[in-house]
Scaffold this motif. Structure first.
Motif, short mmCIF file in Angstrom:
data_model
loop_
_atom_site.label_atom_id
_atom_site.label_comp_id
_atom_site.label_asym_id
_atom_site.label_seq_id
_atom_site.Cartn_x
_atom_site.Cartn_y
_atom_site.Cartn_z
N ALA A 1 33.08 37.53 43.73
CA ALA A 1 31.84 37.89 43.04
C ALA A 1 30.62 37.48 43.85
CB ALA A 1 31.82 37.22 41.66
N SER B 1 36.11 38.97 37.34
CA SER B 1 35.29 37.76 37.33
C SER B 1 34.51 37.64 36.02
CB SER B 1 34.33 37.78 38.52
OG SER B 1 33.53 38.94 38.47
N SER C 1 28.59 41.19 38.98
CA SER C 1 29.63 41.27 40.00
C SER C 1 30.71 42.24 39.58
CB SER C 1 30.23 39.88 40.23
OG SER C 1 30.82 39.38 39.04
N ASP C 2 31.01 42.33 38.28
CA ASP C 2 32.00 43.29 37.83
C ASP C 2 31.53 44.72 38.12
OD1 ASP C 2 33.13 41.53 34.85
OD2 ASP C 2 33.72 41.40 36.92
#
Length: 419
Positions: free
Chosen positions: A166, A236, A241-242
């Motif tokens: 991430a 994550s 970040s996803d």
């Protein structure tokens, strides 16, 4: 230090060998080694290998299994454009693994005849042989404890690599500019993804072995301690970040809305006790995610309250409109098409409007009142049970609409057909 009796709950009482708490692999090996030393002093040691004790033999077997996974992954990562140095390193790892397996088997000729590739050599651990094959219970107990510690350690590795991935995605989006920097960042992400896959494979292998060994015991609760790890569980904590991760996937799937997003179970299961309790960064990440989840929960409760209030306003609006049109039907007010306004009957009478005109205006007003009443009754029926559903947090049963529609209308209920 805790010995074998405290480390394991023997099968004599029909229980599954269970660690007192999620311990690291090193702690389990130390406890097993101390028990082996006591057994040697008492003359009851279990000897199966010239170089290893029984529990140490299982521990070395798990290490060889881990090396097999790593060499297999490294071999798959070799592409058409891999350098000679990269190929040499992978071959060296394979040769080293071959010699270690030969020493572990204690039969060089058998190893040569059975090995196609070093990572394809069967190790014949207690979890890989049929239940009908005789196997010492001490070896099965040792593998159970070591596999449990291995699964917890794999979860810690998975969480650590997911957090690293991430961060790499965020760093790439913010600071990587140009082809050179983007290629380098993508290379780091690619290697980190390989570590994520390796940790996931390690956990799945440990869980499969635990599932096999669990058939030898009773009272097992291993399914709750080690849930099934699916591909959709590997993500994550952070939403940003996803999004970056999903953007780089070949097959894109519709992501759930922010209010319906769920944290994967891997972040709520305690892994290696020492690692989890000493990792302050992981604690901070979990606290941040808890605060986000708490904020989302409060916003959802606020949305529910607002929706209930809006439903109440709608019903009141329909009722007030019905009353207004009823008042217009008593020949006291009429709509003037010329002035586009409602005027009193006295003013209409001055225009010499006959009785038929008055009845037409009244019929139209009653028709509008009936329409508003019908809307009010329809939505009251449609929303029946919503308040109870909210009060009991979705656990209260709601009657089907067909049943509600067949209920008799009470005296205090507006009858849509009364007009």
């Amino acid at each position: 230090m805790f010995g074998r009796k405290n480390l394991l709950r023997g099968r004599m009482i029909g229980a599954v060998p269970t660690l007192l708490r999620p311990a690291s692999k090193e702690a389990v090996r130390q406890a097993l080694a101390e028990e082996d030393r006591k057994a040697q002093q008492e003359g009851t040691a279990y000897v199966l290998h010239s170089m290893f004790s029984g529990s140490e033999l299982i521990a070395v077997g798990l290490e060889l299994e881990e090396q097999q996974r790593r060499v297999r992954i490294d071999t798959k990562l070799l592409g058409l454009h891999s350098t000679d140095d990269q190929k040499a390193k992978v071959l060296t790892k394979g040769n080293s693994l071959y010699h270690r397996i030969s020493q572990w088997i204690e039969d060089e000729a058998s190893a040569v005849n059975s090995i196609k590739e070093p990572w394809e050599t069967p190790l014949f651990l207690p979890s890989s042989i049929p239940h009908s094959t005789p196997c010492d219970a001490r070896l099965q107990d040792a593998e159970w404890c070591l596999r449990s510690a291995q699964a917890h350690t794999a979860l810690d590795e998975l969480r650590r690599t997911l957090r690293l991935r991430a961060y790499l995605y965020i760093n790439k989006d913010k600071f990587s500019h140009g082809q050179r920097q983007n290629t380098r960042s993508q290379s780091h992400i690619h290697h980190t993804q390989a570590k994520v896959d390796a940790a996931a494979a390690k956990y799945r292998a440990a869980r499969a072995s635990i599932a096999f060994l669990a058939g030898l015991y009773t009272g097992s609760n291993w399914k709750n301690e080690f849930p099934i790890l699916r591909d959709e569980d590997i993500h994550s904590l952070a939403v940003d970040s996803d999004t970056n991760e999903n953007r780089n996937k070949k097959k894109k799937k519709a992501e759930p809305a922010e209010g319906r997003r769920k944290v994967s179970w891997i972040w709520g299961v305690l892994g290696d006790g020492d690692v989890t309790m000493e990792n302050d960064e992981l604690k901070d990440d979990l606290r941040v995610e808890w605060c986000k989840s708490q904020a989302r929960s409060k916003r959802w409760k606020e949305e529910v309250l607002l929706l209930q209030e809006e439903m109440r306003w709608v019903l009141m609006f329909f009722g007030s409109e019905a009353k207004v049109w009823k008042s217009r039907a008593d020949f006291s007010m009429f709509f003037d098409s010329d002035s586009k306004a409602w005027i009193s009957r006295t003013e209409v009478s001055k225009a010499n409007l006959d009785e038929v005109g008055f009845e037409g205006f009244s019929a139209y007003a009653l028709q509008q009142a009936a329409l508003w009443l019908e809307l009010q009754c329809h939505f009251e029926t449609l929303w029946t049970g919503v308040d109870d559903y909210v009060q009991f947090k979705g656990k209260a049963p709601i009657l089907p609409l067909e049943t509600i529609a067949e209920d008799p209308v009470g005296e205090d209920t507006m009858d849509c057909s009364s007009e």
